[in-house]
Design a protein around this motif. Structure first.
Motif, PDB file in Angstrom:
ATOM      1  N   ASP A 660       0.813  -1.217   0.000  1.00  0.00           N
ATOM      2  CA  ASP A 660       0.000   0.000   0.000  1.00  0.00           C
ATOM      3  C   ASP A 660       0.846   1.267   0.000  1.00  0.00           C
ATOM      4  OD1 ASP A 660      -2.158  -1.705   0.180  1.00  0.00           O
ATOM      5  OD2 ASP A 660      -2.337  -1.523   2.366  1.00  0.00           O
ATOM      6  N   GLN A 661       2.084   1.166   0.399  1.00  0.00           N
ATOM      7  CA  GLN A 661       2.915   2.356   0.546  1.00  0.00           C
ATOM      8  C   GLN A 661       3.496   2.795  -0.802  1.00  0.00           C
ATOM      9  OE1 GLN A 661       4.256   2.432   5.048  1.00  0.00           O
ATOM     10  NE2 GLN A 661       5.717   1.280   3.824  1.00  0.00           N
ATOM     11  N   PHE A 662       3.977   4.045  -0.837  1.00  0.00           N
ATOM     12  CA  PHE A 662       4.582   4.589  -2.052  1.00  0.00           C
ATOM     13  C   PHE A 662       5.962   3.966  -2.277  1.00  0.00           C
ATOM     14  CE2 PHE A 662       1.816   8.187  -0.818  1.00  0.00           C
ATOM     15  CZ  PHE A 662       1.101   8.345  -2.008  1.00  0.00           C
ATOM     16  N   THR A 663       6.292   3.698  -3.521  1.00  0.00           N
ATOM     17  CA  THR A 663       7.665   3.367  -3.910  1.00  0.00           C
ATOM     18  C   THR A 663       8.063   4.303  -5.035  1.00  0.00           C
ATOM     19  OG1 THR A 663       6.902   1.710  -5.502  1.00  0.00           O
ATOM     20  CG2 THR A 663       7.436   0.943  -3.278  1.00  0.00           C
ATOM     21  N   ILE A 664       9.224   4.917  -4.925  1.00  0.00           N
ATOM     22  CA  ILE A 664       9.716   5.797  -5.980  1.00  0.00           C
ATOM     23  C   ILE A 664      11.180   5.462  -6.259  1.00  0.00           C
ATOM     24  CG2 ILE A 664       8.111   7.645  -5.352  1.00  0.00           C
ATOM     25  CD1 ILE A 664      10.481   9.148  -4.160  1.00  0.00           C
ATOM     26  N   GLY A 665      11.657   5.968  -7.369  1.00  0.00           N
ATOM     27  CA  GLY A 665      13.042   5.701  -7.753  1.00  0.00           C
ATOM     28  C   GLY A 665      13.383   6.397  -9.040  1.00  0.00           C
ATOM     29  N   GLY A 666      13.870   5.613 -10.019  1.00  0.00           N
ATOM     30  CA  GLY A 666      14.438   6.183 -11.226  1.00  0.00           C
ATOM     31  C   GLY A 666      13.484   6.986 -12.081  1.00  0.00           C
ATOM     32  N   LYS A 667      12.178   6.707 -12.016  1.00  0.00           N
ATOM     33  CA  LYS A 667      11.238   7.496 -12.810  1.00  0.00           C
ATOM     34  C   LYS A 667      11.074   8.899 -12.257  1.00  0.00           C
ATOM     35  CE  LYS A 667       8.532   3.576 -14.497  1.00  0.00           C
ATOM     36  NZ  LYS A 667       7.197   2.922 -14.579  1.00  0.00           N
ATOM     37  N   GLN A 668      11.288   9.048 -10.957  1.00  0.00           N
ATOM     38  CA  GLN A 668      11.170  10.367 -10.329  1.00  0.00           C
ATOM     39  C   GLN A 668      12.534  10.994 -10.045  1.00  0.00           C
ATOM     40  OE1 GLN A 668       9.779   7.546  -9.015  1.00  0.00           O
ATOM     41  NE2 GLN A 668       7.625   7.811  -9.572  1.00  0.00           N
ATOM     42  N   ILE A 669      13.492  10.153  -9.634  1.00  0.00           N
ATOM     43  CA  ILE A 669      14.848  10.636  -9.335  1.00  0.00           C
ATOM     44  C   ILE A 669      15.808   9.769 -10.135  1.00  0.00           C
ATOM     45  CG2 ILE A 669      16.512  11.172  -7.524  1.00  0.00           C
ATOM     46  CD1 ILE A 669      14.236  11.063  -5.517  1.00  0.00           C
ATOM     47  N   ARG A 670      16.241  10.283 -11.258  1.00  0.00           N
ATOM     48  CA  ARG A 670      17.108   9.515 -12.130  1.00  0.00           C
ATOM     49  C   ARG A 670      18.439   9.201 -11.437  1.00  0.00           C
ATOM     50  NH1 ARG A 670      15.496  13.581 -16.958  1.00  0.00           N
ATOM     51  NH2 ARG A 670      15.124  14.826 -15.071  1.00  0.00           N
ATOM     52  N   GLY A 671      18.968   8.025 -11.776  1.00  0.00           N
ATOM     53  CA  GLY A 671      20.171   7.565 -11.123  1.00  0.00           C
ATOM     54  C   GLY A 671      19.912   6.472 -10.107  1.00  0.00           C
ATOM     55  N   PHE A 672      18.618   6.208  -9.834  1.00  0.00           N
ATOM     56  CA  PHE A 672      18.246   5.162  -8.889  1.00  0.00           C
ATOM     57  C   PHE A 672      17.334   4.154  -9.585  1.00  0.00           C
ATOM     58  CE2 PHE A 672      19.258   8.858  -6.365  1.00  0.00           C
ATOM     59  CZ  PHE A 672      19.953   8.347  -5.286  1.00  0.00           C
ATOM     60  N   GLU A 673      17.265   2.949  -9.000  1.00  0.00           N
ATOM     61  CA  GLU A 673      16.316   1.972  -9.512  1.00  0.00           C
ATOM     62  C   GLU A 673      14.892   2.435  -9.217  1.00  0.00           C
ATOM     63  OE1 GLU A 673      16.785  -2.083  -8.507  1.00  0.00           O
ATOM     64  OE2 GLU A 673      18.923  -2.155  -9.014  1.00  0.00           O
TER      65      GLU A 673
END
Length: 787
Positions: A660-673
């Protein structure tokens, strides 16, 4: 023929015979004066019509037995018989009381073939020519077909094509005809130059027009094909560009295309006069419509005093005022902008005059040029139909909507006089373009999941019905798979409601003996609120399956850290099957000037979601993202953009599930998975997601230095930052790291290319602020293309 008839009338008083002869190019009549003015016959005899038949000849005559006829009737009869195309010669004579029609029949076409054509296939040429099997062989028609074939080849850049014909008799009055094509070399464009431009360089103006110079990949794009119509369209594109950037006096003095026959290449030159750049001066609204004052309408004005003159903003203001007045019960209202130019301080004051307008009604709407898109798909973009009140503002809005669909290369709406002074015919001319696309997205995570790829196919105008369909398949290491199917009907039940569904499934398995998958469906409906604002309602049902060969935990129900299972999340899930049922609403505000390469405008979305309509999730989630584009330099075509986003989720009953929680990474902050940042478990280092996130991004792009702008290669630099924190998941004895508000940031550069193969982007990002447990992914690649 009429000239001949006048001559015969003059000499008919001296004639002694009553014969009538019609042949070939003219009509010869010798008759007594009474017969020349009016004569009758008792019968009509037809000779020579072996294949056409006598009745077919008689049906094309204006002369009937027992009915008086004149020289004009003879002329008209001859014209009708020749117009059928079945006769090479027609002779009409009067023998006693009988009219004798003698015809010589043209040969019939047995077969039409094409020889020497490679660049345009037979089926395409067959649709170009009008000479068809079983039709009459007519030399004038064949000559016209030769010209049509040449025009078809000119459209693909082969203006020096040569076309001849060969015929072969096959007996019984039938003939085979072959169009022999010598395609020649492709005509190219060597150079495009501009004369008189000071504010913008040649490179910037070349990016504005559709015609491009020939290059190594021009054989794929075909943008280096010269045509007179395309040159006129380029002139209009230049005018709109200058009008929207503060130059109301701009004009194209001349445009010339000179063919160098030695190289078979065109040299195109535009001579322009830019004039002076102006700002907006005083802005006023005046209304003569009863009950509506100018003050009431000022809030709709897009133009602002002191800003750069922009014709697009004037048009948007006219549209807004027209719509408001029409909704108040004045469908014929007319909005006219009046300019007040100040030559000393270079300003243009604008007064919008609103009056009742003349009463006019739409007699009919004619749609032309659509070879693929169905008529009703075009007609439904109009706010009126046949019989409704005519309003010019509605025409402008319909044109903008049709252009925004992305189905057409050009849209032109004109009007003509109807059957009465207050009736107007609306003519819509469009040209279909490819609306399908395929895409490939890829990424590489060093030390992570390795190479990841997704391929997709989509069609925005399915079967010409305006429907959207997309199929995507992705995969990577550890047998990771994803499947997606989306469908949208843009006019559900005849209303301007975009209804559709999304089917999705993803799975991940590992040699560590676990398999995780989620699958589900989303039903959605989107309704426009204004031209720029829309709302979307969704219902999503998702099923999550987790299978671990280690079996359930020691309590027989759930895994715990002590069970020493290998799969991620295993110890956080009470059971193998997990369901989620939720409803959500999204508001979207879009004022971008282009959906492919925006230079100005906002794109803002906000979503809130509630889960708890059955299933195993109970939460309320809200998120938003806004991005703003601004042209930093018109001369350098330097585009800047900033974006911010954020979200928060909380449980409405008990704890949140890990899904249910948010997951963020490379689509929002490039350089991360994709799920590379945020809270993780300490013992297993599995990503937990978070309850709250914030992101920010800044990017600047410009044409790649050293390359012509019209190639479409752009360079970008960017900086991303954000954080994901908080946790409301029952960790079942494990502990979490990274739950605090810790910032991550990256900087990088990218290359974008609007290539003949599609829009390609390659990014490299280097994380400059991160946590030790974050997963990075420095390289990203994506491509999409039209077909």
């Amino acid at each position: 023929m009429k000239a001949g008839s006048k001559f015969l009338n003059a000499v008919s008083a001296f004639a002694l015979s009553a014969g009538v002869v019609a042949s070939g190019a003219g009509v010869l009549v010798l008759a007594s004066a009474p017969v020349a003015e009016a004569a009758t016959v008792r019968s009509v005899q037809v000779r020579g019509a072996q294949r056409a038949g006598e009745e077919a000849v008689r049906s094309n005559l204006t002369i009937r037995p027992g009915v008086a006829f004149s020289n004009a009737d003879i002329d008209e009869s001859v014209k009708r018989l020749y117009s059928t195309g079945y006769f090479s010669d027609v002779r009409i004579t009067v023998a006693g009381s009988a009219l004798v029609v003698t015809v010589s029949e043209n040969q019939l076409v047995n077969q039409v073939v094409f020889n020497g054509n490679r660049k345009i296939k037979d089926d395409k040429l067959q649709g170009v020519v009008q000479t068809q099997p079983l039709g009459p062989y007519n030399q004038a028609l064949v000559n016209s077909d030769i010209q049509r074939i040449k025009e078809a080849y000119s459209a693909i850049g082969r203006s020096d094509v040569e076309v001849t014909t060969q015929t072969a008799s096959v007996g019984q009055g039938r003939v085979n005809i072959a169009f022999v094509v010598n395609e020649g070399e492709r005509t190219k464009i060597a150079d495009i130059t501009f004369v008189g431009n000071q504010a913008y360089g040649d490179g910037r103006l070349k990016a504005v027009i559709a015609t491009k110079e020939s290059g190594p990949l021009s054989f794929l794009t075909r943008k280096d094909v010269y045509s007179e119509d395309k040159l006129r369209a380029d002139e209009e594109a230049l005018r709109q560009f200058y009008y929207n950037h503060g130059y109301p006096d701009f004009r194209v003095i001349s445009s010339q295309a000179v063919l160098d026959e030695s190289t078979n290449k065109y040299n195109i030159s535009f001579t322009v006069e830019e004039g002076t750049q102006y700002n907006f001066g005083e802005i006023n609204v005046e209304s003569t419509v009863s009950g509506i004052s100018g003050e009431d309408l000022k809030g709709l004005v897009e133009t602002r005093a002191g800003t750069t003159y922009n014709a697009r903003e004037i048009q948007k203001t006219m549209d807004a005022i027209s719509a408001r007045v029409a909704s108040a019960g004045y469908p014929f209202a007319r909005v006219t902008p009046r300019g007040d130019r100040n030559f000393e301080n270079h300003t243009v004051g604008v007064s919008y005059l609103v009056d009742q307008g003349e009463r006019a009604y739409v007699e009919r709407i004619e749609v032309r040029g659509n070879t693929r898109t169905r008529d009703y798909v075009i007609r439904r973009e109009f706010d009126f139909s046949e019989g409704d009140a005519f309003n010019q503002g509605m025409i402008t809005r319909a044109k903008r909507r049709l252009e925004a669909l992305g189905y057409f290369t050009s849209v032109n709406i004109s009007t003509s006089q109807g059957s009465a002074p207050d009736r107007i015919v609306v003519v819509v001319d469009v040209e279909d373009q490819p609306t399908g696309s395929f895409g490939i997205g890829a990424g590489y995570a060093a030390g992570g999941d390795g190479f990841l790829v997704e391929a997709s196919i989509e069609e925005k105008n399915f079967l010409g019905r305006g429907q959207f369909i997309r199929v995507a398949v992705g995969g990577g290491l550890d047998d990771a798979r994803s499947y997606n199917l989306s469908f949208t009907e843009p006019y559900f039940l005849g209303y301007r409601l975009a209804a559709g569904f999304d089917l999705f499934k993803s799975q991940t398995s590992s040699n560590d003996d676990y398999e995780y998958s989620e699958q589900g469906i989303t039903l959605r409906v989107t309704a426009p609120i204004t031209d720029d604002l829309a709302t979307t309602f969704r219902y999503t049902y998702k099923q999550i399956d987790y299978d671990d060969d280690g079996g359930l935990g020691s309590d027989g129900l759930a895994f715990t850290p002590d069970d020493n299972v290998s799969g991620p999340y295993a110890y956080l899930i009470d059971k193998g099957d997990f369901t989620q049922s939720s409803v959500s609403q999204t508001l979207t505000y879009n004022t971008l000037d282009s959906q492919t390469l925006p230079r100005e405008g906002f794109y803002i979305t906000g979503t809130h979601e509630f889960a708890g309509l059955g299933g195993d999730s109970d939460f309320y989630k809200i998120s938003a993202r806004a991005r703003y584009f601004h042209l930093l330099s018109t001369e350098a075509d330097l585009i800047g953009s900033i974006a911010v986003g954020g979200g928060h989720v909380f449980a409405t009953d008990g704890n949140l599930n890990v899904f249910d929680q948010f997951t963020i990474g490379g689509k929002q902050i490039r350089g991360f998975e994709n799920d590379g940042i945020g809270p993780r478990t300490v013992d297993h280092e599995d990503p937990l997601g978070g309850t709250t996130y914030f992101t920010a991004s800044a990017e600047m792009s410009m044409p790649m230095p050293g390359l012509p702008e019209d190639i479409g290669v752009r360079a970008a630099v960017f900086a991303d930052a954000g954080t994901l924190y908080g946790n409301d998941v029952n960790l079942r004895g494990d502990s979490a790291q990274g739950t605090g508000m810790s910032l991550r940031a990256s900087v990088g550069a990218g290359i974008m290319w609007a290539s003949p193969f599609g829009n390609i982007r390659f990014d490299y990002a280097e994380p400059i602020v991160k946590e030790d447990f974050d997963e990075t992914q420095e390289f990203r690649f994506s491509m999409s293309n039209q077909f």
